[in-house]
Each structure stands twice: as structure tokens, then as C-alpha cells.
Write a protein that holds these residues in place. Structure first.
Motif, PDB file in Angstrom:
ATOM      1  N   LEU A  10       0.859  -1.187   0.000  1.00 20.73           N
ATOM      2  CA  LEU A  10       0.000   0.000   0.000  1.00 20.73           C
ATOM      3  C   LEU A  10       0.891   1.231   0.000  1.00 20.73           C
ATOM      4  O   LEU A  10       2.040   1.180   0.427  1.00 20.73           O
TER       5      LEU A  10
ATOM      6  N   THR B 118       1.007   5.888  -0.282  1.00 26.49           N
ATOM      7  CA  THR B 118       0.434   7.238  -0.380  1.00 26.49           C
ATOM      8  C   THR B 118       1.534   8.132  -0.954  1.00 26.49           C
ATOM      9  O   THR B 118       2.718   7.804  -0.885  1.00 26.49           O
TER      10      THR B 118
ATOM     11  N   LEU C 256      -8.409   5.131  -1.144  1.00 20.49           N
ATOM     12  CA  LEU C 256      -9.046   4.179  -0.229  1.00 20.49           C
ATOM     13  C   LEU C 256      -8.752   4.624   1.193  1.00 20.49           C
ATOM     14  O   LEU C 256      -7.601   4.915   1.531  1.00 20.49           O
TER      15      LEU C 256
ATOM     16  N   MET D 237      -5.869  -2.161  -3.492  1.00 18.54           N
ATOM     17  CA  MET D 237      -4.922  -1.252  -2.828  1.00 18.54           C
ATOM     18  C   MET D 237      -3.679  -1.013  -3.669  1.00 18.54           C
ATOM     19  O   MET D 237      -3.076   0.058  -3.598  1.00 18.54           O
TER      20      MET D 237
ATOM     21  N   ARG E 294      -3.907   2.315  -5.997  1.00 18.48           N
ATOM     22  CA  ARG E 294      -4.427   3.613  -5.581  1.00 18.48           C
ATOM     23  C   ARG E 294      -3.940   3.934  -4.175  1.00 18.48           C
ATOM     24  O   ARG E 294      -3.675   3.029  -3.385  1.00 18.48           O
TER      25      ARG E 294
ATOM     26  N   THR F 190      -3.722   4.535  -0.367  1.00 20.11           N
ATOM     27  CA  THR F 190      -4.488   3.860   0.682  1.00 20.11           C
ATOM     28  C   THR F 190      -4.060   4.365   2.050  1.00 20.11           C
ATOM     29  O   THR F 190      -2.872   4.389   2.362  1.00 20.11           O
TER      30      THR F 190
ATOM     31  N   CYS G  87      -4.793   3.671   6.126  1.00 20.88           N
ATOM     32  CA  CYS G  87      -5.360   2.770   7.135  1.00 20.88           C
ATOM     33  C   CYS G  87      -5.117   3.374   8.511  1.00 20.88           C
ATOM     34  O   CYS G  87      -3.984   3.734   8.830  1.00 20.88           O
TER      35      CYS G  87
END
Length: 195
Positions: free
Chosen positions: A9, A11, A131, A159, A162, A164, A166
Motif C-alpha cells: 500500500l 500514499t 481508499l 490497494m 491507488r 491507501t 489505514c
């Protein structure tokens, strides 16, 4: 073992890409370093190598001066044993609004829990720009690593392509209701109200 590199994942913000790679537990003789490659001019170029952090079986990448204006394919490799591919999407700055998929409480009470195939299919159909998993990614209180891995495998296919985010909630840290239960302390200490 070819799928031991389970999911990733990422960003990106303010010209910084942060990407985490997650493995299943590794055997003693298996590689313990993950390489990150980017597809540049149609060729895979290694840009970084990171050791796997134990416990946790994860590796964490940070790339400064990230150009967020274009999509970039990435590939993670655990030696020759396993690899995982995805796409770092460009920042949709040309859009007036973005589509955010907000998910939480990944509870095992429904029939689709084992795979989440329908949920992932619907997410792909709506093609969110981001997400956001708002907590309780798993309810496996006595096996937190297993629960995290299960969640990641369930949502890996959406995931990987894009950004993600959490955040954790009580079940993610192995507690059935840390924010409730009338102030009860569940970790065996006294001093709080006995409820």
C-alpha cells in the motif's frame, strides 16, 4: 512461496512517496531484502532496496522529489522468490472533486468475508481516487499478524493501484472494545472504574 510477498500500500503527498510492502513470515533461508523498481521509459529501474523489518515482515520505502503528475508502474521483488506489481497513480489535481472509498469493520460475519471478491469488484467498478480504511480491518484478537495479512490479501488487488490510508481501531490491536465498556480496563490493571 511465489506469493510470499503478499501486498503493498502507498500514499504520496508534497513530493514524497511512501510505500509499504508486506510479506508472509519468511523461512530462515529466504531473502530478507525487498527491491523497489519503477517502470521508466518502458524499462524496470531499481530505485531502492529495503530490509524486511522483523517482527512484522514488512519493508518501508520513502522516495523524495516524487513527480505526482503521472502514473508510474512499480514492482517489488523479494529476490527471485516472489514479486508484486502495482501502479502509483498520479495526483488527480485536475478534478474538481475526488472519489474516496471509506471502509471499516471488516467483520467475519458475512458469507463474503474469506475473499471480499464482490467488495473488491465493486470498488474497482467505482474506481475511487483514494481508499480510506477507518479501522477494524480485522477482528482476530489473538492473532493480530494473521488478521492484518488476511485483510491485506483480501484488498490487495484494489490497494495496489491507488493511494491507501489505514488507521487503527480497537479490534486491530486485539481488544474487543477499548473505547467503551463503561471505562473498564481490560489489560488486567486496576485504577479505572470497575464498570
Amino acid at each position: 512461496r511465489k506469493n510470499v510477498l503478499a501486498f503493498a500500500l502507498y500514499t504520496h503527498d508534497h513530493k514524497v512517496l511512501k510505500l509499504s510492502a508486506q510479506c508472509f513470515p519468511l523461512l530462515p533461508d529466504e531473502p530478507k531484502v525487498i527491491s523497489l523498481e519503477l517502470k521508466i521509459n518502458k524499462k524496470w529501474v531499481e530505485v531502492q532496496r529495503q530490509p524486511i523489518v522483523y517482527p512484522g515482515w514488512s519493508a518501508h520505502f520513502r522516495i523524495e522529489s516524487w513527480d505526482a503528475s503521472k502514473d508510474v508502474a512499480y514492482r517489488l521483488s523479494l529476490g527471485e522468490l516472489s514479486s508484486f506489481e502495482g501502479l502509483v497513480r498520479r495526483d488527480p489535481t485536475d478534478k474538481h472533486s475526488i472519489l474516496v472509498a471509506s471502509l471499516n469493520c471488516n467483520s467475519p460475519v458475512d458469507k463474503e468475508f474469506d475473499t471480499r471478491l464482490l467488495t473488491v469488484q465493486n470498488l474497482k467498478h467505482h474506481n475511487p481516487d483514494l481508499l480510506f480504511f477507518a479501522g477494524d480491518q480485522n477482528y482476530t484478537h489473538d492473532e493480530a499478524t494473521y488478521g492484518w495479512l488476511q485483510f491485506g490479501v483480501q484488498f490487495a488487488d484494489v490497494m495496489k493501484d491507488r493511494p491507501t490510508i489505514c488507521i487503527l481501531d480497537d479490534h486491530d490491536v486485539g481488544h474487543p472494545n477499548i473505547w467503551g465498556e463503561s471505562g473498564k480496563v481490560s489489560i488486567g490493571t486496576k485504577g479505572a472504574a470497575d464498570g
